[in-house]
Design an enzyme around this catalytic site. Structure first.
Site, short mmCIF file in Angstrom:
data_model
loop_
_atom_site.label_atom_id
_atom_site.label_comp_id
_atom_site.label_asym_id
_atom_site.label_seq_id
_atom_site.Cartn_x
_atom_site.Cartn_y
_atom_site.Cartn_z
N LYS A 161 -55.81 41.60 -31.06
CA LYS A 161 -55.97 41.40 -29.61
C LYS A 161 -55.76 39.91 -29.36
O LYS A 161 -56.71 39.12 -29.35
CB LYS A 161 -57.36 41.88 -29.15
CG LYS A 161 -57.52 41.94 -27.65
CD LYS A 161 -58.78 42.69 -27.28
CE LYS A 161 -59.13 42.56 -25.81
NZ LYS A 161 -58.17 43.17 -24.90
N1 PMP Z 1 -54.71 48.31 -24.99
C1 PMP Z 1 -54.67 47.05 -24.53
C2 PMP Z 1 -53.38 46.33 -24.50
C3 PMP Z 1 -55.85 46.43 -24.07
O1 PMP Z 1 -55.82 45.18 -23.60
C4 PMP Z 1 -57.06 47.16 -24.10
C5 PMP Z 1 -58.32 46.51 -23.59
N2 PMP Z 1 -58.96 45.80 -24.61
C6 PMP Z 1 -57.05 48.47 -24.59
C7 PMP Z 1 -55.86 49.01 -25.04
C8 PMP Z 1 -58.31 49.27 -24.67
O2 PMP Z 1 -59.14 48.78 -25.70
P1 PMP Z 1 -60.72 48.88 -25.60
O3 PMP Z 1 -61.05 50.29 -25.35
O4 PMP Z 1 -61.18 48.41 -26.95
O5 PMP Z 1 -61.15 47.97 -24.52
#
Ligand code: PMP
Length: 319
Positions: A161
């Protein structure tokens, strides 16, 4: 769409609590020029009795993995960053908030080489409403398939991320909003469904829940993982597999998952109605489980909530 956002009074920086207004950096920091950051987005919920952070350990594990991928030698343990998150809820006197742990290359040398540049670690917190608007959960949002493709494997790794990945997300989001949609869904480099600009995608067809696999260049979402676990518990068949774009137009139900978006149903894709054009029964069943737990109304049988209590001590160490 104006979503409420109110920042906290304090920020955690390298083990110290500082005023929000002092959390600033120099324009020549590596991150400003080259996008060298990794971060997390976490929600803390008011469960009625106590504030509780949703899947805190899983989020910090992902932060640590992101920093490993980018060879950022993070000196804080998972426990120390988890503690910093709890401190931010308490210091800012929030009942509910969004937490943003952030690790980046700071001020040092000015060239691309990141290795000599010192790291900075922060945790910020703010109150944040429903990301896709309060109606997204029940009524659903209108989305398009983006003309932008998600980052190819072996370019920008999607399991990290990283701030730089969000340049691609910004292209997806801008295109969608300027064309009158709430959000865009990007395809992977092979043309299969990948994910939204900040959400994972689920589709339901003939009672089977499906979601793109990691090789469709998605972020391994923690809400995605939670939904898979909820489906398994409810004996709803769930599969991770490459999904052709056209499945979006013939699916019975489609929804987004994400920390910011939570579980938001999708009512149309490229102006094609999804199912009956409103939230479907399986989406609702999954939402009921999820919202039951985060609201404190249902027992947290998964152990997903970390209560925030005043005993969290200050963690301080140089990085
Ligand atoms: N994909 C992307 C590109 C994101 O930025 C997020 C948000 N973090 C998610 C998926 C969903 O991840 P999460 O459920 O861990 O927030």
């Amino acid at each position: 769409m104006d979503v409420k956002q109110e920042h906290g009074e304090f920020v955690w920086h390298n083990g110290e609590i500082i005023p929000w207004k002092d959390a600033t950096i120099h324009i020549m920091c590596h991150v400003v020029n080259y996008g060298s950051s990794v971060f997390e987005g976490i929600r803390c919920y008011d469960t009625g009795r106590v504030s509780a952070i949703f899947r805190l350990d899983a989020h910090i594990d992902r932060l640590i993995n992101s920093s490993r991928i980018y060879r950022m030698g993070l000196k804080y343990s998972s426990e120390e960053i988890q503690d910093a998150c709890k401190q931010m809820v308490l210091a800012n006197k929030f009942k509910e908030c969004y937490l943003r742990p952030l690790v980046f290359r700071g001020y040092g040398t000015f060239g691309v080489d990141p290795l000599p540049v010192p790291l900075e670690a922060y945790v910020c917190a703010w109150e944040w409403g429903k990301y896709l608007g309060p109606e997204a959960i029940e009524k659903g949002v209108d989305v398009c398939v983006s003309s932008w493709t998600r980052n190819a494997p072996n370019t920008l790794p999607s399991m990290a991320k990283a701030g730089a990945n969000y340049m691609n997300s910004q292209l997806i989001k801008m295109e969608a909003k300027l064309n009158g949609y709430h959000e865009g869904i990007a395809l992977d480099p092979q043309g299969y469904i990948s994910e939204g600009s900040g959400e994972n995608v689920f589709l339901i067809k003939d009672g089977i829940v499906m979601t793109p696999p990691l090789y469709s260049t998605i972020l391994p979402g923690i809400t995605r993982d939670s939904v898979i676990k909820i489906c398994e518990r409810l004996s709803i068949p769930v599969v991770e597999r490459a999904i052709p774009r056209e499945m979006l137009y013939i699916a019975d139900e489609v929804f987004f998952t994400g920390t910011a978006a939570e579980i938001s149903s999708i009512r149309s894709v490229d102006k094609v109605k999804v199912g009956a054009g409103s939230r479907g029964p399986i989406t609702r069943e999954i939402q009921d489980q999820f919202y039951g737990i985060i609201s404190g109304k249902a027992e947290d049988t998964y152990g997903w909530l970390t209560p925030v209590e005043a005993a969290a001590g200050a963690a301080r160490r140089e990085i």
